[in-house]
Design a protein around this motif. Structure first.
Motif, PDB file in Angstrom:
ATOM      1  N   GLY A 226       0.844  -1.188   0.000  1.00 14.53           N
ATOM      2  CA  GLY A 226       0.000   0.000   0.000  1.00 14.53           C
ATOM      3  C   GLY A 226       0.880   1.239   0.000  1.00 14.53           C
ATOM      4  O   GLY A 226       1.989   1.212   0.541  1.00 14.53           O
ATOM      5  N   VAL A 227       0.422   2.321  -0.605  1.00 14.65           N
ATOM      6  CA  VAL A 227       1.218   3.554  -0.669  1.00 14.65           C
ATOM      7  C   VAL A 227       0.339   4.748  -0.298  1.00 14.65           C
ATOM      8  O   VAL A 227      -0.888   4.670  -0.337  1.00 14.65           O
ATOM      9  CB  VAL A 227       1.825   3.769  -2.071  1.00 14.65           C
ATOM     10  CG1 VAL A 227       2.767   2.643  -2.430  1.00 14.65           C
ATOM     11  CG2 VAL A 227       0.733   3.915  -3.128  1.00 14.65           C
ATOM     12  N   ASP A 228       0.996   5.847   0.069  1.00 16.61           N
ATOM     13  CA  ASP A 228       0.264   7.082   0.362  1.00 16.61           C
ATOM     14  C   ASP A 228       0.036   7.909  -0.893  1.00 16.61           C
ATOM     15  O   ASP A 228      -0.839   8.777  -0.919  1.00 16.61           O
ATOM     16  CB  ASP A 228       1.029   7.918   1.389  1.00 16.61           C
ATOM     17  CG  ASP A 228       1.012   7.266   2.769  1.00 16.61           C
ATOM     18  OD1 ASP A 228      -0.076   6.857   3.193  1.00 16.61           O
ATOM     19  OD2 ASP A 228       2.080   7.159   3.402  1.00 16.61           O
ATOM     20  N   GLY A 229       0.839   7.665  -1.926  1.00 12.39           N
ATOM     21  CA  GLY A 229       0.661   8.411  -3.157  1.00 12.39           C
ATOM     22  C   GLY A 229       1.428   7.779  -4.306  1.00 12.39           C
ATOM     23  O   GLY A 229       2.332   6.972  -4.093  1.00 12.39           O
ATOM     24  N   ILE A 230       1.027   8.137  -5.531  1.00 11.22           N
ATOM     25  CA  ILE A 230       1.711   7.684  -6.738  1.00 11.22           C
ATOM     26  C   ILE A 230       2.003   8.908  -7.592  1.00 11.22           C
ATOM     27  O   ILE A 230       1.088   9.659  -7.944  1.00 11.22           O
ATOM     28  CB  ILE A 230       0.871   6.676  -7.539  1.00 11.22           C
ATOM     29  CG1 ILE A 230       0.566   5.443  -6.684  1.00 11.22           C
ATOM     30  CG2 ILE A 230       1.596   6.269  -8.816  1.00 11.22           C
ATOM     31  CD1 ILE A 230      -0.358   4.450  -7.362  1.00 11.22           C
ATOM     32  N   ASP A 231       3.280   9.140  -7.886  1.00 10.85           N
ATOM     33  CA  ASP A 231       3.705  10.274  -8.687  1.00 10.85           C
ATOM     34  C   ASP A 231       4.382   9.767  -9.948  1.00 10.85           C
ATOM     35  O   ASP A 231       5.234   8.868  -9.888  1.00 10.85           O
ATOM     36  CB  ASP A 231       4.669  11.149  -7.880  1.00 10.85           C
ATOM     37  CG  ASP A 231       5.018  12.436  -8.595  1.00 10.85           C
ATOM     38  OD1 ASP A 231       5.909  12.384  -9.477  1.00 10.85           O
ATOM     39  OD2 ASP A 231       4.432  13.480  -8.280  1.00 10.85           O
ATOM     40  N   LEU A 232       4.013  10.323 -11.092  1.00  7.88           N
ATOM     41  CA  LEU A 232       4.558   9.845 -12.362  1.00  7.88           C
ATOM     42  C   LEU A 232       6.063  10.060 -12.464  1.00  7.88           C
ATOM     43  O   LEU A 232       6.760   9.329 -13.164  1.00  7.88           O
ATOM     44  CB  LEU A 232       3.845  10.533 -13.533  1.00  7.88           C
ATOM     45  CG  LEU A 232       2.358  10.207 -13.697  1.00  7.88           C
ATOM     46  CD1 LEU A 232       1.764  10.984 -14.867  1.00  7.88           C
ATOM     47  CD2 LEU A 232       2.150   8.715 -13.901  1.00  7.88           C
ATOM     48  N   ASP A 233       6.582  11.076 -11.776  1.00  4.36           N
ATOM     49  CA  ASP A 233       8.019  11.358 -11.815  1.00  4.36           C
ATOM     50  C   ASP A 233       8.785  10.651 -10.700  1.00  4.36           C
ATOM     51  O   ASP A 233       9.879  10.140 -10.915  1.00  4.36           O
ATOM     52  CB  ASP A 233       8.265  12.866 -11.721  1.00  4.36           C
ATOM     53  CG  ASP A 233       7.722  13.612 -12.930  1.00  4.36           C
ATOM     54  OD1 ASP A 233       7.848  13.081 -14.048  1.00  4.36           O
ATOM     55  OD2 ASP A 233       7.166  14.702 -12.747  1.00  4.36           O
ATOM     56  N   PHE A 234       8.208  10.623  -9.504  1.00  5.00           N
ATOM     57  CA  PHE A 234       8.925  10.091  -8.343  1.00  5.00           C
ATOM     58  C   PHE A 234       8.523   8.672  -7.970  1.00  5.00           C
ATOM     59  O   PHE A 234       9.176   8.034  -7.154  1.00  5.00           O
ATOM     60  CB  PHE A 234       8.717  11.014  -7.136  1.00  5.00           C
ATOM     61  CG  PHE A 234       9.284  12.389  -7.321  1.00  5.00           C
ATOM     62  CD1 PHE A 234      10.642  12.625  -7.172  1.00  5.00           C
ATOM     63  CD2 PHE A 234       8.466  13.447  -7.671  1.00  5.00           C
ATOM     64  CE1 PHE A 234      11.172  13.886  -7.361  1.00  5.00           C
ATOM     65  CE2 PHE A 234       8.987  14.715  -7.862  1.00  5.00           C
ATOM     66  CZ  PHE A 234      10.348  14.940  -7.703  1.00  5.00           C
TER      67      PHE A 234
END
Length: 205
Positions: A172-180
């Motif tokens: 599970g993650v807190d966020g998904i960023d296309l760059d990071f």
């Protein structure tokens, strides 16, 4: 029904369910969705609720370090649906690893194998949920306990992980960023997750 009466009705409903859709409030209170959205805006400005994706919720969805109990109130149906889909990837005699988070906890409740399964887990709640299944062998990672997530982190967790073998990682993650890429609010958890994601082979027990 007056505005004050609507506001009280909305807050009363949130005490019962923790989250409610704008459309449901509109039907329940017999007013338009536009009126409900204005009511929610007023209540949010007053600090009495939070708005998120067409619904009103009782807790702040943007807080950086919420407790497990708070996080579990956010999108429980969605997390369960994700868990049911993720469970389809588990194969007979599989060996998997679980990271932490309330989506992982929901996923654990969806795992009902009719075959042998080995689970390496960083999440205490997931391990407890899985302990009810006789077909599952659980390897609980040790280390420092994160109270906010009820999961373990640190070098000791990583040393145990180094001796484990698994075919699939569920994280599970807190966020998904296309760059990071994938993000979390805790550096220790991020480091442990990075170790879980490494593609090199590990020795099995």
């Amino acid at each position: 029904m007056t505005k004050e009466e609507r506001h009280n009705a909305i807050l009363e409903q949130l005490l019962k369910t923790d989250a409610i859709l704008v459309s449901d409030l509109s039907d329940r209170l017999q007013v338009s969705s536009v009126t409900i959205r204005k009511d929610l805006t007023d209540l949010e400005k007053a600090g009495k609720l939070y708005r998120s994706h067409g619904k009103a919720i009782a807790i702040n969805p943007f807080a950086g370090n919420r407790t497990v109990n708070e996080k579990e109130k956010l999108y429980p149906e969605e997390k369960y649906n994700i868990g049911m889909e993720a469970a389809k990837f588990i194969e007979p005699n599989d060996s998997i690893i679980l990271a932490s988070g309330t989506t992982i906890h929901a996923f654990a409740h969806c795992i009902k194998p009719g075959h042998k399964l080995t689970v390496v887990s960083a999440s205490l709640q997931a391990s407890i949920a899985l302990s009810q299944e006789d077909n599952i062998d659980i390897i609980q990672l040790g280390g420092m306990l994160r109270h906010s997530s009820e999961s373990v982190v640190g070098e000791y967790s990583e040393s145990i992980l180094a001796g484990c073998s698994f075919s699939k990682l569920f994280m599970g993650v807190d966020g998904i960023d296309l760059d990071f890429g994938f993000t979390t609010t805790d550096m220790r958890e991020a480091h442990l997750n990075q170790q879980m994601m490494k593609p090199h082979k590990r020795p099995s027990f």
